[in-house]
Design a protein around this motif. Structure first.
Motif, PDB file in Angstrom:
ATOM      1  N   ALA A 182       0.130   0.755  -6.365  1.00  0.00           N
ATOM      2  CA  ALA A 182      -1.029   1.170  -5.571  1.00  0.00           C
ATOM      3  C   ALA A 182      -0.962   0.612  -4.155  1.00  0.00           C
ATOM      4  CB  ALA A 182      -2.313   0.716  -6.261  1.00  0.00           C
ATOM      5  N   ALA A 183      -0.529  -0.641  -4.009  1.00  0.00           N
ATOM      6  CA  ALA A 183      -0.487  -1.262  -2.684  1.00  0.00           C
ATOM      7  C   ALA A 183       0.461  -0.524  -1.750  1.00  0.00           C
ATOM      8  CB  ALA A 183      -0.079  -2.728  -2.808  1.00  0.00           C
ATOM      9  N   ARG A 184       1.511   0.068  -2.289  1.00  0.00           N
ATOM     10  CA  ARG A 184       2.457   0.809  -1.444  1.00  0.00           C
ATOM     11  C   ARG A 184       1.832   2.042  -0.799  1.00  0.00           C
ATOM     12  NH1 ARG A 184       6.844  -0.260  -5.967  1.00  0.00           N
ATOM     13  NH2 ARG A 184       7.907  -2.066  -5.062  1.00  0.00           N
ATOM     14  N   ARG A 185       0.714   2.511  -1.350  1.00  0.00           N
ATOM     15  CA  ARG A 185       0.041   3.644  -0.735  1.00  0.00           C
ATOM     16  C   ARG A 185      -0.616   3.255   0.585  1.00  0.00           C
ATOM     17  NH1 ARG A 185       2.391   5.085  -4.588  1.00  0.00           N
ATOM     18  NH2 ARG A 185       3.811   5.262  -2.838  1.00  0.00           N
ATOM     19  N   PRO A 292      -8.645  -0.015   7.986  1.00  0.00           N
ATOM     20  CA  PRO A 292      -9.011   1.345   7.578  1.00  0.00           C
ATOM     21  C   PRO A 292      -8.199   2.442   8.265  1.00  0.00           C
ATOM     22  CG  PRO A 292     -10.747   0.328   8.914  1.00  0.00           C
ATOM     23  CD  PRO A 292      -9.774  -0.744   8.575  1.00  0.00           C
ATOM     24  N   GLU A 293      -7.804   2.206   9.515  1.00  0.00           N
ATOM     25  CA  GLU A 293      -7.020   3.229  10.212  1.00  0.00           C
ATOM     26  C   GLU A 293      -5.648   3.389   9.562  1.00  0.00           C
ATOM     27  OE1 GLU A 293      -6.849   2.402  14.349  1.00  0.00           O
ATOM     28  OE2 GLU A 293      -9.012   2.681  14.662  1.00  0.00           O
ATOM     29  N   ARG A 294      -5.005   2.281   9.278  1.00  0.00           N
ATOM     30  CA  ARG A 294      -3.702   2.345   8.599  1.00  0.00           C
ATOM     31  C   ARG A 294      -3.849   2.953   7.209  1.00  0.00           C
ATOM     32  NH1 ARG A 294      -0.389  -3.079   7.173  1.00  0.00           N
ATOM     33  NH2 ARG A 294      -1.873  -3.096   5.435  1.00  0.00           N
ATOM     34  N   THR A 295      -4.903   2.553   6.508  1.00  0.00           N
ATOM     35  CA  THR A 295      -5.149   3.106   5.182  1.00  0.00           C
ATOM     36  C   THR A 295      -5.285   4.620   5.241  1.00  0.00           C
ATOM     37  OG1 THR A 295      -6.217   1.097   4.355  1.00  0.00           O
ATOM     38  CG2 THR A 295      -6.792   3.168   3.263  1.00  0.00           C
ATOM     39  N   GLN A 296      -6.114   5.097   6.156  1.00  0.00           N
ATOM     40  CA  GLN A 296      -6.344   6.537   6.278  1.00  0.00           C
ATOM     41  C   GLN A 296      -5.054   7.273   6.604  1.00  0.00           C
ATOM     42  OE1 GLN A 296      -9.107   7.981   5.572  1.00  0.00           O
ATOM     43  NE2 GLN A 296      -8.849  10.065   6.342  1.00  0.00           N
ATOM     44  N   ALA A 297      -4.282   6.743   7.559  1.00  0.00           N
ATOM     45  CA  ALA A 297      -3.049   7.409   7.984  1.00  0.00           C
ATOM     46  C   ALA A 297      -2.038   7.464   6.843  1.00  0.00           C
ATOM     47  CB  ALA A 297      -2.458   6.686   9.190  1.00  0.00           C
ATOM     48  N   ARG A 298      -1.895   6.369   6.120  1.00  0.00           N
ATOM     49  CA  ARG A 298      -0.909   6.333   5.044  1.00  0.00           C
ATOM     50  C   ARG A 298      -1.318   7.229   3.875  1.00  0.00           C
ATOM     51  NH1 ARG A 298       3.191   2.921   5.212  1.00  0.00           N
ATOM     52  NH2 ARG A 298       3.379   2.972   2.924  1.00  0.00           N
ATOM     53  N   GLU A 300      -3.182   9.919   4.056  1.00  0.00           N
ATOM     54  CA  GLU A 300      -3.004  11.310   4.491  1.00  0.00           C
ATOM     55  C   GLU A 300      -1.529  11.714   4.418  1.00  0.00           C
ATOM     56  OE1 GLU A 300      -4.643  11.698   8.355  1.00  0.00           O
ATOM     57  OE2 GLU A 300      -6.740  11.704   7.668  1.00  0.00           O
ATOM     58  N   GLU A 301      -0.657  10.819   4.885  1.00  0.00           N
ATOM     59  CA  GLU A 301       0.778  11.117   4.840  1.00  0.00           C
ATOM     60  C   GLU A 301       1.256  11.284   3.405  1.00  0.00           C
ATOM     61  OE1 GLU A 301       5.045   9.206   6.366  1.00  0.00           O
ATOM     62  OE2 GLU A 301       3.185   8.033   6.482  1.00  0.00           O
ATOM     63  N   TYR A 302       0.779  10.420   2.525  1.00  0.00           N
ATOM     64  CA  TYR A 302       1.194  10.508   1.120  1.00  0.00           C
ATOM     65  C   TYR A 302       0.688  11.789   0.479  1.00  0.00           C
ATOM     66  CZ  TYR A 302       2.027   9.295  -3.740  1.00  0.00           C
ATOM     67  OH  TYR A 302       2.463   9.308  -5.038  1.00  0.00           O
ATOM     68  N   GLU A 303      -0.535  12.187   0.814  1.00  0.00           N
ATOM     69  CA  GLU A 303      -1.069  13.425   0.254  1.00  0.00           C
ATOM     70  C   GLU A 303      -0.227  14.627   0.684  1.00  0.00           C
ATOM     71  OE1 GLU A 303      -3.460  14.005  -2.007  1.00  0.00           O
ATOM     72  OE2 GLU A 303      -3.475  11.827  -2.204  1.00  0.00           O
ATOM     73  N   GLN A 304       0.209  14.622   1.931  1.00  0.00           N
ATOM     74  CA  GLN A 304       1.051  15.720   2.413  1.00  0.00           C
ATOM     75  C   GLN A 304       2.391  15.766   1.678  1.00  0.00           C
ATOM     76  OE1 GLN A 304       1.360  15.115   6.642  1.00  0.00           O
ATOM     77  NE2 GLN A 304      -0.815  15.530   7.017  1.00  0.00           N
ATOM     78  N   ILE A 305       2.993  14.584   1.494  1.00  0.00           N
ATOM     79  CA  ILE A 305       4.273  14.530   0.802  1.00  0.00           C
ATOM     80  C   ILE A 305       4.124  14.940  -0.655  1.00  0.00           C
ATOM     81  CG2 ILE A 305       6.100  12.969   0.012  1.00  0.00           C
ATOM     82  CD1 ILE A 305       5.684  11.367   2.584  1.00  0.00           C
ATOM     83  N   SER A 306       3.094  14.438  -1.299  1.00  0.00           N
ATOM     84  CA  SER A 306       2.903  14.761  -2.712  1.00  0.00           C
ATOM     85  C   SER A 306       2.617  16.244  -2.913  1.00  0.00           C
ATOM     86  CB  SER A 306       1.761  13.922  -3.292  1.00  0.00           C
ATOM     87  OG  SER A 306       0.531  14.247  -2.688  1.00  0.00           O
TER      88      SER A 306
END
Length: 315
Positions: A182-185, A292-298, A300-306
């Motif tokens: 989870a932390a890697r997200r 929160p900014e890093r969390t949101q960006a990461r 979003e990127e993961y959702e696109q990849i998945s």
């Protein structure tokens, strides 16, 4: 209603990260700390001897009975001498065993006054008793969370540590793997260590050389010698250690910088880890809140990849 245009719809994880952010302060100021938490605070002395730690752990695990034992009976139950009990009472700040017992009785009577649930504890079958025990562990953890400031602080520290090392060996591997996955997200460099010995030694030194500052370690019973050795290596290398475990007292806890002690289910052949799992999830939440900014960006990127690679089934 404001036109959102083509704004992306947040994923479930993103929505939860935003909606369940931890806020500082005691949301339930009148809540009394759990009996086990009161005892751990009472006995949190860095220089307790191994025999004194045995006494402390026995009192934590058997508070409703042990609080009413004579000094002779308590010494026999723990397997120590009566003078050892007297020295323990002095070591934790009391004039003698009678003063300590008076304090223990006030805590125990508060536990017994908790309601009719105690009278029902032994009713039902073994599986129901195991669930009841885990419910009690979660209720104790809920009381501990009345003041989440330490969780918030350590979440920030873990978030800022790059790389962040997560350590768990033997039975603790599953909790460490869950946290690291989870932390890697939300964190750019999470390193998972699930083997002890020289493998852990190399990984911890490399993490420190790469700029890491913190290790999150898991130590569930039976507590592995490899965990103690790895925590000592981490500290000697200059890393700080946050520990999720079931004991606030003991060799591994003594070596850690911060200890989050939560009860484990021990009614079945193999332990269950409801409360440690929630504790891990709380630290993950605190990490997402820290940046929160890093969390949101990461996320979003993961959702696109998945979505692109169809990682998940469409429910």
């Amino acid at each position: 209603m404001e036109d959102k245009g083509d704004a992306p719809v947040p994923s479930l994880q993103q929505a939860r990260a935003q909606a369940s952010a931890i806020t500082s302060g005691k949301s339930v100021p009148e809540a009394e700390a759990a009996p086990t938490s009161q005892l751990r605070t009472l006995f949190d002395r860095p220089r307790l001897s191994p025999g004194q730690r045995r006494i402390a752990q026995y009192l934590i695990e058997h508070i409703t009975e042990a609080a009413f034992l004579s000094i002779t009976d308590l010494a026999e139950r723990v397997g120590v001498s009566q003078p050892s009990v007297t020295r323990f009472a002095a070591a934790v700040g009391f004039s003698g065993y009678p003063a300590l017992r008076e304090k223990l009785q006030s805590i125990a009577l508060g536990t017994l006054a908790g309601g009719p649930a105690a009278a029902e504890e032994n009713r039902g079958n073994e599986l129901q008793a195991a669930v009841d025990a885990e419910i009690e562990n979660l209720e104790n953890l809920r009381r501990d969370f009345a003041d989440p400031d330490q969780v918030i602080h350590i979440g920030r520290e873990l978030s800022a540590s790059t790389p962040l090392t997560v350590l768990g060996v033997r039975i603790s591997v599953s909790l460490a793997e869950y946290f690291a996955y989870a932390a890697r997200r939300v964190h750019p460099d999470v390193r998972l260590v699930t083997l002890g010995g020289s493998v852990a030694y190399d990984a911890l030194l490399q993490s420190r050389e790469a700029g890491g500052t913190w290790v999150l370690a898991f130590s569930m019973p039976r507590h592995a010698q490899e965990t103690l050795t790895a925590v000592r290596v981490a500290r000697s290398a200059g890393l700080k250690v946050a520990l999720i475990t079931d004991l606030a007292l003991g060799p591994v806890a003594d070596e850690a910088d911060v200890v989050f002690a939560t009860g484990t289910g021990s009614r079945l052949v193999f332990d269950s880890y409801a409360a440690p799992g929630v504790m891990a999830a709380a630290l993950l939440q605190a990490m997402t809140d820290a940046d929160p900014e890093r969390t949101q960006a990461r996320l979003e990127e993961y959702e696109q990849i998945s979505e692109q690679h169809q990682f998940f089934l469409r429910d």
